[in-house]
Scaffold this active site. Structure first.
Site, PDB file in Angstrom:
ATOM      1  N   GLY A 142     -22.601  61.488 -26.490  1.00  0.00           N
ATOM      2  CA  GLY A 142     -22.279  61.586 -25.057  1.00  0.00           C
ATOM      3  C   GLY A 142     -22.912  62.827 -24.464  1.00  0.00           C
ATOM      4  CG  ASN A 143     -24.099  63.240 -20.779  1.00  0.00           C
ATOM      5  OD1 ASN A 143     -23.442  63.563 -19.787  1.00  0.00           O
ATOM      6  ND2 ASN A 143     -24.647  62.028 -20.907  1.00  0.00           N
TER       7      ASN A 143
END
Ligand code: C5P
Length: 225
Positions: free
Chosen positions: A18-19
């Site tokens: 993810g980020n």
């Protein structure tokens, strides 16, 4: 139409790539567009935010799901704001069962995700597309390159990785760029900047529509007619 938040690219049933996108900027753009009277569809990655008033929201997890939702909902849209921090790559395969610890070194095979905003920009009779470029250096040069490579109409460039602006912050600073022009929207809350952005995009849309209908031309007949 607005995309917002991160995408999660699953490795197995408990792990993902993810980020740090919080979704706040995209949700602020959706809220500002709704306040301005637009009918707004918001396609959001996993975030912990409430849906802005008057906005129709579709939740997705991965880039592929986001692309499918966008392509389903984009028909007839006038403006498309791609604010989501879409993962550029996903694991080639998401394991059906939790991966077991293996050797001390592991390689992860990644494959490219679709570029959602570039697909929207390439649609025939598609919306005016406004992208975001979150950069850590050479902000304007990198943003201009994205504007042209992705075929966008406008790009909102901002510097990330500094305290007090960008990802996970309430504030931001935006330089809005388009072919042959730019406007510094300045520093402010994401809500203030979203209103300025929606208004600048609506101006560009009106200009484009005026050119397409020919109403920007002198309506008087040419001499002799
Ligand atoms: O990640 P990148 O800097 O290329 O993102 C620039 C713009 O492209 C953003 O507006 C983002 O929402 C969009 N994008 C997208 N699909 C991708 C990657 C980025 O729509 N796969």
């Amino acid at each position: 139409m607005v995309t917002a938040g991160p995408t999660y690219e699953d490795l197995d049933p408990v792990r993902f790539i993810g980020n740090r996108s919080s979704g706040r900027m995209g949700f602020a753009v959706a809220a500002a567009a709704a306040e301005a009277g637009a009918k707004v569809s918001l396609v959001s990655g996993p975030v912990g935010l409430a849906t802005p008033a008057g906005v129709e929201r579709r939740d997705v997890r991965s880039a592929i799901e986001m692309r499918d939702a966008v392509m389903q909902l984009v028909t007839g849209a006038d403006l498309f704001f791609g604010v989501a921090a879409v993962a550029d790559y996903r694991p080639q395969q998401a394991a059906g069962q939790k991966l077991k610890k293996g050797p001390p070194r592991q390689n992860l095979e990644l494959v490219a995700n679709p570029d959602i905003i570039a697909e929207v920009a390439a649609l025939e009779d598609g919306p005016l597309t406004i992208g975001f470029a979150a950069e850590t250096e050479q902000v304007e040069a990198h943003a201009r390159e994205k504007l042209s490579v992705k075929g966008l109409d406008m790009i909102a460039a901002n510097r990330v990785g500094r305290e007090g602006s960008g990802f996970e912050s309430e504030h931001n600073e935006i330089l809005l760029l388009w072919a042959g022009g730019e406007k510094h929207l300045g520093r402010g809350s994401k809500h203030q900047l979203a209103r300025l952005l929606v208004s600048a995009a609506a101006d560009r849309l009106n200009e484009r529509e005026a050119i397409e209908t020919g109403s920007d031309q002198d309506p008087r007949p040419a001499p002799g007619h």
